[in-house]
Every structure is written in structure tokens, then in C-alpha cells.
Design a protein around this motif. Structure first.
Motif, PDB file in Angstrom:
ATOM      1  N   ALA A   4       0.827  -1.204   0.000  1.00 32.71           N
ATOM      2  CA  ALA A   4       0.000   0.000   0.000  1.00 32.71           C
ATOM      3  C   ALA A   4       0.863   1.257   0.000  1.00 32.71           C
ATOM      4  N   LEU A   5       1.941   1.256   0.785  1.00 36.26           N
ATOM      5  CA  LEU A   5       2.852   2.405   0.801  1.00 36.26           C
ATOM      6  C   LEU A   5       3.529   2.598  -0.554  1.00 36.26           C
ATOM      7  N   LEU A   6       3.925   1.494  -1.172  1.00 31.62           N
ATOM      8  CA  LEU A   6       4.549   1.583  -2.497  1.00 31.62           C
ATOM      9  C   LEU A   6       3.566   2.134  -3.526  1.00 31.62           C
ATOM     10  N   PHE A   7       2.321   1.703  -3.434  1.00 31.01           N
ATOM     11  CA  PHE A   7       1.309   2.206  -4.361  1.00 31.01           C
ATOM     12  C   PHE A   7       1.057   3.702  -4.145  1.00 31.01           C
ATOM     13  N   GLY A   8       1.014   4.130  -2.865  1.00 31.78           N
ATOM     14  CA  GLY A   8       0.833   5.558  -2.585  1.00 31.78           C
ATOM     15  C   GLY A   8       1.988   6.402  -3.097  1.00 31.78           C
ATOM     16  N   TRP A   9       3.207   5.907  -2.896  1.00 29.07           N
ATOM     17  CA  TRP A   9       4.382   6.611  -3.399  1.00 29.07           C
ATOM     18  C   TRP A   9       4.340   6.681  -4.930  1.00 29.07           C
ATOM     19  N   GLY A  10       3.948   5.569  -5.547  1.00 28.75           N
ATOM     20  CA  GLY A  10       3.853   5.561  -7.005  1.00 28.75           C
ATOM     21  C   GLY A  10       2.781   6.501  -7.517  1.00 28.75           C
ATOM     22  N   TRP A  11       1.640   6.589  -6.809  1.00 27.22           N
ATOM     23  CA  TRP A  11       0.581   7.504  -7.216  1.00 27.22           C
ATOM     24  C   TRP A  11       1.061   8.959  -7.151  1.00 27.22           C
TER      25      TRP A  11
END
Length: 431
Positions: A21-28
């Protein structure tokens, strides 16, 4: 090593989900901040040095300007090679640096070297650095719709009002003007009259140059009041030039008007800018700086144009003839629709052929996370969102799904083998 990572992931599912989830937020966040452009910038990391020496042929420019500058600029740190080009009245030097060299550091090194190289150049020749833009930095072209205004007035409006206003926009390196006439005073000497008075063109040039100047004096005090003495000697009209004395013959001054004709005209041009066959136009080219977001810079320029339009004369307005913003929007929209359609099709295929929602979910959840993480790498390497990079991401969706399917099939195979062994053990115990 891989077995340990898999084992740790299975035993710490919550931690893995939180990290995902953190990786997805950073990617967003990376998606939102990634520069957007229609085409990738594949130009070399270069600094351009151009020199004007009007009226000289290419061979003379090559021998006295291009060759000395090329030899002096060689040997700079982090440089790859130096290229030179000579033409009538102009010299261009292209200093190519390594790809990882900071462009502004490179411009400083070139400027330092030019300080010593100019000593070997002809008198009055001054090399200049080109704008800090790339080969694809032309992001917007505009012309002026000015019915009833002559081309000289339009060019003056462009050079002395519009250009300065648009250059203040963040991310703009230069506003290059084109078209119209640049007004100048032109002195046309009569050879017969020069011969009659015993003058040469150089005498007329020297007289005009000497009389187009101001000089200051010291402070003069009178009655306890200080006065600053200065002269006003700059030429401001055709009559001022005509009254300049070139020489004196028997106590009678020979003026410029006696040996030449003075008129206000446009600077000689090598071409014109015609729009749609409707006649000549005056306009400008917006050049973007290195590393800027093209879409954002174009938006800021258009907003500034609205402010500039308020100060333009009546019936004068901008006409945008080239806008990369439209190309960017169309290109990104096309790739975005392709990505969405591909993700939907891939999801349906995985769901239908696996026919197991938990296995399909474990595969499909990798698609948005991987796509978001790819933008983190794009930002890290300074790559913009363009046709090439987004197309590569679209092609990689199939690879992402293939890996997930292979891992799911491998896990299913091992579970089936273990389940078969467990069933065999249960049958042996029952017998």
C-alpha cells in the motif's frame, strides 16, 4: 534467498500488504509529479555558442572565429566533443558534454573559457551562449493578428513589450522573435559626392559614431547650489544624423546630408514568415528550459498571454499556430485509454481462465502496484511521461501478468502434490 523471501512474506502477510500500500501511494504521487510531454527528449547535453560577424564570408568566419573558438573550448572537463559550423556572418559552436553533466555547470565552464578565448578574436566580435533549452524545447509558436498595423510596429510591439512579459514566465528560457521589420537608420552614401569632397565611407561612419554619444561632466557650484553638467548627444531623428559635420572645407562644414541620404528603414532580411498565404506575420517562439514540465510551462505561458493581451492596442490579439499542449493531451489520452483497455481485458482473461478469484486477485493486484512503482523509477532517472515511456509500460503489463500466472501455477502444483501425499498418507493409516 528467494525461498526465504517467500517464506517471510507468507508469515508476515499484513506487513507485506502495508508495504504494498505504501509503495502504491508513493507511485501515485510519482504519477502526479512526473513531467508530461508528447515526445521524449533525445537531444544531446550541449551548450551552443553563437557569434555574429556580419558581412563576412563563411571561410573568413571559419578561420578567424570558428577555428579559434573550437581549439580553445576543447579540453573542458566532462566534455565529449566540440563541433563547429560557419556560415555567412555567423558562427555556431556546439559543445557536447557527458549525459550526466549538469547543464548549468557546463554553461559556466564554457563561459569561463570564452573569457580568455575572445582575446584572439577580431575587434568588436563577442561570442554569446545560446538559450538553455533542448532541441525539442520549442513548445509554442504564436503570431500577432494586428489589422491596420504595419510590420515594423508589430515587430517593435513584439520585441519591446510581449517578449519581455513572456520571458518572466517560470520555465521559459527564451522568446525568439520572427517576422516583420526591425527599424534602423540607414545612411546611403553617394560615391560621386564622396569623391568630390575627398571623403571615404569610413570618414562618414566615424563621424556618425563619434556624434552618437554622451559625456558627463563634474559638479558645478554657483550660489551655494550644485549643478551636474552633462551632455545629450544621442541621435534621435533623421535630422540629427543629416546635420552631423564630416569635415570642414574652407570654413564650411560638410554635413552627412551633403554626401549621403538618410532614411528610416527596416533591417535587411533573409526571409519572411507567411501564414496560410494571407500575408506576412510577426510572432515569437517559446523555448522551454532543460528539465521543465512542458504541459505546465505551456499553461503558464497561456495565462501570461491573457495578462499581456490587456495591454495590447485595440484589435491586436494572439494567434497560436503551434501548441504542443494539444499534442501532449491527445498523445497521453490515447495511451491512457490503451492502458485502461488493456488492464480490463487482461483482468477478464485471467478471471475466466483461472476461474479462481483468490488466485486471480493475487495476480491482478500486481498490475496497479507495478505500474505505480514504474513511475517512481521514471522520476528517479529523469524520464518524462511520453509516448515512448507509456507505450513501454503498456507492453510490460503482459509480462507482469505472465509472472503472476507462473507463480500461481507453481504454487498450485506444489499444493496439489502435497495434498496428494497427504491423501495417500490418510489412506495408508485407515488401512
Amino acid at each position: 534467498m528467494i525461498h526465504r523471501i517467500i517464506e517471510w512474506s507468507v508469515r508476515n502477510r499484513v506487513t507485506v500488504l502495508v508495504l504494498a500500500a505504501l509503495l502504491f501511494g508513493w507511485g501515485w504521487y510519482a504519477v502526479k509529479t512526473n513531467p508530461v510531454d508528447a515526445i521524449p527528449d533525445l537531444s544531446e547535453n550541449q551548450v551552443i555558442v553563437f557569434t555574429e560577424w556580419m558581412g563576412r564570408g563563411p571561410q573568413l568566419v571559419e578561420d578567424q572565429i570558428t577555428y579559434p573558438l573550437v581549439t580553445n573550448l576543447q579540453g573542458l572537463p566532462q566534455i565529449k566533443y566540440v563541433r563547429g559550423s560557419s556560415m555567412f556572418g555567423m558562427s555556431f559552436i556546439y559543445v557536447i558534454f557527458e549525459d550526466d553533466t549538469d547543464i548549468y555547470w557546463a554553461r559556466e565552464r564554457v563561459l569561463e573559457r570564452l573569457g580568455t578565448a575572445t582575446r584572439t578574436l577580431p575587434e568588436g566580435v563577442s561570442p554569446q551562449l545560446g538559450p538553455d533549452g533542448t532541441g525539442v524545447g520549442h513548445i509554442l509558436w504564436y503570431t500577432l493578428e494586428a489589422p491596420g498595423m504595419d510590420l515594423g510596429e508589430q515587430r517593435a510591439l513584439q520585441d519591446w513589450y510581449i517578449k519581455f512579459a513572456l520571458q518572466n514566465v517560470k520555465g521559459v528560457s527564451e522568446i525568439a522573435s520572427f517576422g516583420g521589420f526591425q527599424p534602423q537608420y540607414q545612411v546611403t552614401a553617394d560615391p560621386n559626392k564622396l569623391l568630390y569632397y575627398g571623403l571615404t565611407p569610413a570618414d562618414v561612419i566615424a563621424a556618425v559614431r563619434a556624434n552618437n554619444n554622451e559625456s558627463g561632466g563634474r559638479k558645478f557650484e554657483m550660489s551655494d547650489i550644485g549643478y551636474i553638467i552633462k551632455t545629450t548627444g544621442y541621435l534621435s531623428s533623421i535630422a540629427d544624423i543629416e546635420q552631423i559635420a564630416v569635415k570642414t572645407v574652407n570654413g564650411v562644414p560638410v554635413r552627412v546630408a551633403d554626401v549621403a541620404t538618410v532614411q528610416m528603414t527596416g533591417e535587411p532580411r533573409l526571409g519572411i514568415f507567411d501564414q496560410n498565404g494571407e500575408g506576412e506575420r510577426v510572432g515569437g517562439i517559446v523555448v522551454m528550459r532543460y528539465g521543465e514540465n512542458a504541459a505546465e510551462v505551456i499553461g503558464r505561458v497561456k495565462e501570461q498571454m491573457k495578462e499581456v493581451s490587456r495591454g495590447l492596442p485595440a484589435n491586436v490579439k494572439f494567434d497560436i499556430v503551434y501548441d504542443r499542449g494539444e499534442l501532449i493531451r491527445e498523445s497521453i489520452s490515447s495511451i491512457k485509454h490503451t492502458l485502461i483497455e488493456e488492464m480490463i481485458v487482461v483482468s477478464l482473461v485471467v478471471l475466466i481462465f483461472l476461474f479462481h478469484w483468490r488466485s486471480a486477485l493475487s495476480i491482478l493486484i500486481q498490475i496497479p502496484i507495478t505500474l505505480a512503482a514504474s513511475f517512481i523509477l521514471l522520476n528517479a532517472f529523469g524520464i518524462s511521461s511520453n509516448i515512448m515511456s507509456l507505450t513501454g509500460i503498456a507492453l510490460a503489463i503482459g509480462v507482469i501478468v505472465d509472472n503472476g500466472i507462473i507463480m500461481s501455477e507453481n504454487a498450485y502444483k506444489h499444493l496439489s502434490e502435497r495434498y496428494a501425499q497427504w491423501q495417500a498418507g490418510q489412506k495408508s493409516q485407515s488401512t
